[in-house]
Design a protein around this motif. Structure first.
Motif, PDB file in Angstrom:
ATOM      1  N   LYS A 308      15.029  25.081  94.280  1.00  0.00           N
ATOM      2  CA  LYS A 308      16.151  26.005  94.396  1.00  0.00           C
ATOM      3  C   LYS A 308      17.231  25.460  95.326  1.00  0.00           C
ATOM      4  N   ASN A 342      20.160  35.447  95.160  1.00  0.00           N
ATOM      5  CA  ASN A 342      18.815  35.147  94.659  1.00  0.00           C
ATOM      6  C   ASN A 342      18.742  35.271  93.141  1.00  0.00           C
ATOM      7  N   GLY A 345      19.377  32.286  91.249  1.00  0.00           N
ATOM      8  CA  GLY A 345      18.429  31.183  91.400  1.00  0.00           C
ATOM      9  C   GLY A 345      18.588  30.378  92.665  1.00  0.00           C
ATOM     10  N   MET A 346      19.178  30.975  93.727  1.00  0.00           N
ATOM     11  CA  MET A 346      19.394  30.254  94.979  1.00  0.00           C
ATOM     12  C   MET A 346      18.860  31.053  96.167  1.00  0.00           C
ATOM     13  N   ASN A 347      18.403  30.315  97.186  1.00  0.00           N
ATOM     14  CA  ASN A 347      18.089  30.937  98.465  1.00  0.00           C
ATOM     15  C   ASN A 347      19.390  31.295  99.168  1.00  0.00           C
TER      16      ASN A 347
END
Length: 585
Positions: A308, A342, A345-347
């Motif tokens: 990620k 989130n 698809g990302m922190n």
């Protein structure tokens, strides 16, 4: 409600005047500037200060070391940063980044079996969850062989320095127990300043209750206690340190980028608003410019396409958008920013900035798709009522960040870190009283140069990320003009004197972006210019929000209620400026 709370505190303190034996007032120079207000404020404030000093006589004060003893010894769980600074990436260097996340919610709050006080609204209790309270951590390494720097964001009003150091120690012990030899050169822990989460500092109704309890510590079965809930404190230390370990273990190579959103903070009514900006912020203490107007964003893209990406974003703004009568815990708009990012698809991690007087405009969002989305959520869930605003703002801020990604520019793998300890003198007041008597998590020392006889040891830092970005760490709620310029003038200040230190950003080489990580590594309260510092009772006595028509250009002085005193700004900016100059000569 805010006025009711501060009036309640004022009445409680005035009540203690009945027991005062050491009232004092200052009359010097009051006829030249703000004379009417300063004379009365100094008289009433002096009586209150005497009463607070008398309360201290009834409370067993810990045997703090002297300031000389502290600095002569070796500081525990303090990191100085990188041993050297570099001007260019090391040969073949690449960034490495790891992300960790843990919930700080105790099990007995999660199941509703225990209520907890929040940190922002004094008497508010939460009995369950609407979303979450977390610790997010990022471990960052520039590949130069000079070590790893960790950044942590804890959802909470603030975290005291002794608790910061306990989290650091726990993280190092856990890495050691795993057989991992740590190369950490700094752990910088930032509080997001969310109000409607469990109190992370111990400044609230529990402080008042523990003060009264301390009067009975002469009894053999009653011990003095910290004002933070001790059960929660254990959870916070354990889970925050877990997030650091996870971030450290999860590090992988990749590329780091930087970008900014469109501006979101200028005030149209005061003539500083541009047509292409969003008026989602306002400065509630000063009319002048000098604060951050864009979300400053870093994005890490791992070389491994299966991993990620991570975005961490910074701005100074109070997360205080939730109805303070609500009973369910929420981390305010940073939670909903994280939720939305989130989903992509990302922190995500939110880093609080210089936000002392900076609030969000709760009704500013006009993006119809977001308004419709949140309206549908509220219609489907009765518990969502009262949480609409943080959702709207969080989703909107996330939208601005996601849409600005195409402006991202690569950041060279350079990470220079220099941290410093320094002393801040304590004046009388609620926060100082809590520090002196050991109720809150400050690193306190005896100091004859301070009016109370005590100071606290805290931390500040100068960090370079890449060639063109500077991140300054400060341990409280900083007035941003102290960094960016346009500090209140002598004419408009409470004391009628000049602020004489240069704005820190002016000492940084021209062309570099200057960011602030506020409430970092401590929670020393509001840091306001020395020349505009008043006794906190001034706001209750004179209703400063409306005093201008009668008494001249006065500013509200609510912030001084939770401040160490009138020299916090000069101590902090003076130390920070020396750090900046030492690394840019």
């Amino acid at each position: 409600m805010k006025k009711k709370i501060r009036s309640l505190i004022a009445m409680l303190l005035v009540f203690t005047m009945l027991f005062s034996v050491n009232a004092s007032a200052t009359f010097g120079a009051v006829d030249r500037h703000n004379g009417e207000i300063r004379t009365v404020t100094d008289i009433v404030g002096g009586i209150i200060d005497g009463a607070i000093s008398f309360l201290g006589m009834l409370t067993p004060t810990p045997d703090w070391p002297t300031i000389d003893e502290y600095f002569a010894g070796e500081s525990e769980n303090f990191y100085e940063g990188t041993e050297t600074f570099i001007d260019a990436p090391a040969e073949g260097a690449k960034w490495s980044l790891g992300f960790g996340k843990e919930s700080l919610v105790p099990d007995n709050l999660r199941d509703g079996s225990k209520k907890y006080y929040t940190g922002g609204y004094f008497t508010q209790q939460v009995s369950g969850l609407y979303d979450d309270q977390r610790a997010n951590a990022i471990a960052l390494n520039d590949g130069s062989g000079r070590g790893t720097t960790v950044f942590v964001a804890i959802d909470g009003i603030g975290v005291g320095n002794t608790d910061i150091r306990a989290i650091r120690a726990a993280a190092e012990e856990k890495l050691k127990a795993k057989g991992i030899e740590s190369d950490i050169n700094a752990i910088n822990i930032n509080a997001t300043h969310c109000h409607t989460v469990v109190d992370t500092q111990g400044i609230g109704i529990d402080l008042i209750l523990k003060i009264f309890r301390s009067f009975l510590t002469w009894l053999p079965f009653i011990n003095q206690q910290r004002s933070i809930d001790l059960e929660f404190l254990d959870v916070m230390i354990d889970k925050a340190s877990d997030s650091i370990v996870e971030a450290y273990e999860n590090m992988e190579k990749g590329e780091l980028y930087y970008f900014e959103t469109v501006g979101i903070g200028k005030d149209e009514s005061k003539g500083t608003y541009l047509e292409d900006e969003y008026s989602y912020l306002h400065n509630k203490r000063y009319d002048t410019e000098g604060y951050q107007h864009t979300w400053a964003c870093f994005k890490f893209l791992p070389d491994n396409k299966e991993s990620k990406p991570t975005i961490f974003s910074n701005i100074g703004a109070h997360p205080t958008t939730i109805d303070r009568e609500t009973k369910l815990l929420s981390a305010d708009f940073p939670n909903y920013m994280e939720e939305r990012i989130n989903e992509e698809g990302m922190n995500f991690m939110f880093i609080q900035g210089a936000q002392s007087p900076i609030s969000v405009n709760k009704g500013g969002v006009q993006t119809q798709s977001i308004l419709d989305e949140v309206a549908a959520i509220v219609a489907a869930d009765e518990n969502a009522k009262g949480y609409e605003t943080p959702m709207i703002l969080g989703y909107e801020y996330a939208r601005l960040i996601l849409e600005a990604q195409d402006k991202a520019e690569k950041v060279d793998p350079i990470l220079n870190v220099k941290m410093a300890e320094y002393a801040v003198r304590l004046d009388t007041g609620l926060l100082s009283y809590g520090a002196i008597e050991g109720f809150i998590g400050t690193t306190t020392v005896r100091d004859e140069s301070a009016s109370t006889g005590y100071s606290i040891i805290t931390e500040t830092g100068y960090i370079e990320i890449g060639s063109d970005i500077v991140l300054l760490t400060v341990p409280g709620e900083l007035v941003p003009q102290l960094i960016y310029g346009n500090v209140v003038s002598a004419e408009d200040s409470y004391l009628g004197t000049e602020w004489t230190l240069p704005a820190t950003a002016t000492l940084v080489p021209e062309g570099k972006t200057v960011l602030v990580m506020g409430l970092c590594n401590d929670a020393i309260g509001y840091i306001v210019p020395d020349n505009d510092y008043a006794h906190f009772i001034a706001d209750s006595l004179w209703d400063m929000d409306g005093a201008e028509d009668v008494f001249g250009p006065y500013h509200r002085h609510y912030e001084e209620m939770l401040a160490t005193g009138g020299t916090a700004a000069s101590s902090t900016i003076g130390t920070l400026n020396e750090l900046v100059k030492s690394e840019n000569q």
